[in-house]
Enzyme design. Structure first.
Site, PDB file in Angstrom:
ATOM      1  N   TYR A 153      38.239  43.500  52.261  1.00  0.00           N
ATOM      2  CA  TYR A 153      37.234  42.874  51.389  1.00  0.00           C
ATOM      3  C   TYR A 153      37.655  41.470  50.983  1.00  0.00           C
ATOM      4  O   TYR A 153      36.825  40.603  50.737  1.00  0.00           O
ATOM      5  CB  TYR A 153      37.015  43.764  50.161  1.00  0.00           C
ATOM      6  CG  TYR A 153      35.656  43.637  49.524  1.00  0.00           C
ATOM      7  CD1 TYR A 153      34.500  43.566  50.297  1.00  0.00           C
ATOM      8  CD2 TYR A 153      35.519  43.620  48.147  1.00  0.00           C
ATOM      9  CE1 TYR A 153      33.253  43.476  49.702  1.00  0.00           C
ATOM     10  CE2 TYR A 153      34.279  43.538  47.544  1.00  0.00           C
ATOM     11  CZ  TYR A 153      33.142  43.460  48.325  1.00  0.00           C
ATOM     12  OH  TYR A 153      31.913  43.369  47.730  1.00  0.00           O
ATOM     13  N   LYS A 160      33.836  38.980  43.532  1.00  0.00           N
ATOM     14  CA  LYS A 160      33.269  40.008  42.664  1.00  0.00           C
ATOM     15  C   LYS A 160      34.027  40.087  41.336  1.00  0.00           C
ATOM     16  O   LYS A 160      33.418  40.326  40.282  1.00  0.00           O
ATOM     17  CB  LYS A 160      33.286  41.371  43.366  1.00  0.00           C
ATOM     18  CG  LYS A 160      32.303  41.506  44.514  1.00  0.00           C
ATOM     19  CD  LYS A 160      30.856  41.376  44.043  1.00  0.00           C
ATOM     20  CE  LYS A 160      29.880  41.674  45.165  1.00  0.00           C
ATOM     21  NZ  LYS A 160      28.482  41.489  44.744  1.00  0.00           N
TER      22      LYS A 160
END
Length: 254
Positions: A153, A160
């Site tokens: 990720y 995020k």
């Protein structure tokens, strides 16, 4: 009478009928809201998707990196509704070089793109729509748990984490105006955006086993319902919060 009866909601990030944003827009309409969509890139595609809603919704072009489009957004929204009661931030992007285990080698140009589109855009969208939210309202963003480092990720995870912090600062600064700012953290869902993340299948394969409620990666309804709930008046004292719609995965240890 639905829980969004009479509400005017702006929903960004509708890509396909499998996107979380589409299901939020659908549920919002079913709960009585008037919905306006924004799209980026292939607007004709978004317009076709908009026709699949219970009530076809107008589509406005919005590139969150374009200052002119942000500056004109309020006026363009006013062509369809006289104000807004809610805004859904469903925008995120990271270049391929910022994902897939390339964390240590990703250059700033790719990192800055991920941060601008996925993090700063929440603030940019909030300030662009602020003139439309005269009577307060609710801003809801879509999140993926950033409390840990996920395989592959990479810089999207950093983005995020920034989104989560940004939402708290917006909650602080917009609260006096009666505007609540919250995030919905869903588990891995089979959206177009997720399919572009290397190793996504690894998330999906472990999520169901560790979630006390179980997890279905093709069921977008729970995340959409959480967002619609936060858009409603049923959470009048909730802001700066991350509501997890992930089957309980985030609360479990190994």
């Amino acid at each position: 009478m639905g829980i969004l009866a009479g509400k005017r909601i702006l929903v960004t990030g509708v890509l396909t009928s499998d996107s979380i944003a589409f299901h939020v827009a659908r549920l919002a309409q079913e709960e009585g809201a008037q919905v306006v969509l924004t799209g980026f890139g292939r607007l004709s595609l978004v317009e076709r998707i908009a026709k699949r809603l219970p009530t076809p919704a107008p589509v406005l072009e919005l590139d969150v990196t374009d200052d002119d489009q942000l500056a004109s957004l309020a006026d363009r929204v006013r062509e369809h509704v006289d104000g807004l009661d809610g805004v859904v931030h469903a925008i995120g992007f990271a270049p391929a070089e910022a994902l897939g285990g390339n964390f240590l080698n990703t250059g700033w140009s790719d990192v800055s793109t991920a941060l601008q589109v996925s993090t700063y855009s929440l603030k940019a969208l909030a300030t662009a729509t602020l003139p439309l939210m005269h009577d307060g309202g609710s801003i809801v963003g879509l999140d993926f748990d950033a409390t840990v480092a996920w395989s592959s990720y990479d810089w999207m995870g950093v983005a995020k984490a920034g989104l989560e912090s940004c939402s708290r600062y917006l909650a602080r600064h917009l609260g006096p105006k009666g505007i609540r700012v919250n995030l919905v953290a869903a588990g891995p869902l089979r959206t177009i955006a997720a399919k572009n993340i290397p190793g996504f299948e690894e998330f999906e394969s472990t999520w169901d086993a560790r979630s006390p409620l179980g997890w279905k990666a093709d069921d977008i309804e729970p995340a959409a319902r959480a967002a619609v709930g936060l858009l409603s008046d049923w959470f009048p004292a909730t802001t700066g919060e991350i509501v997890h719609a992930d089957g309980g995965f985030h609360a479990m240890g190994d």
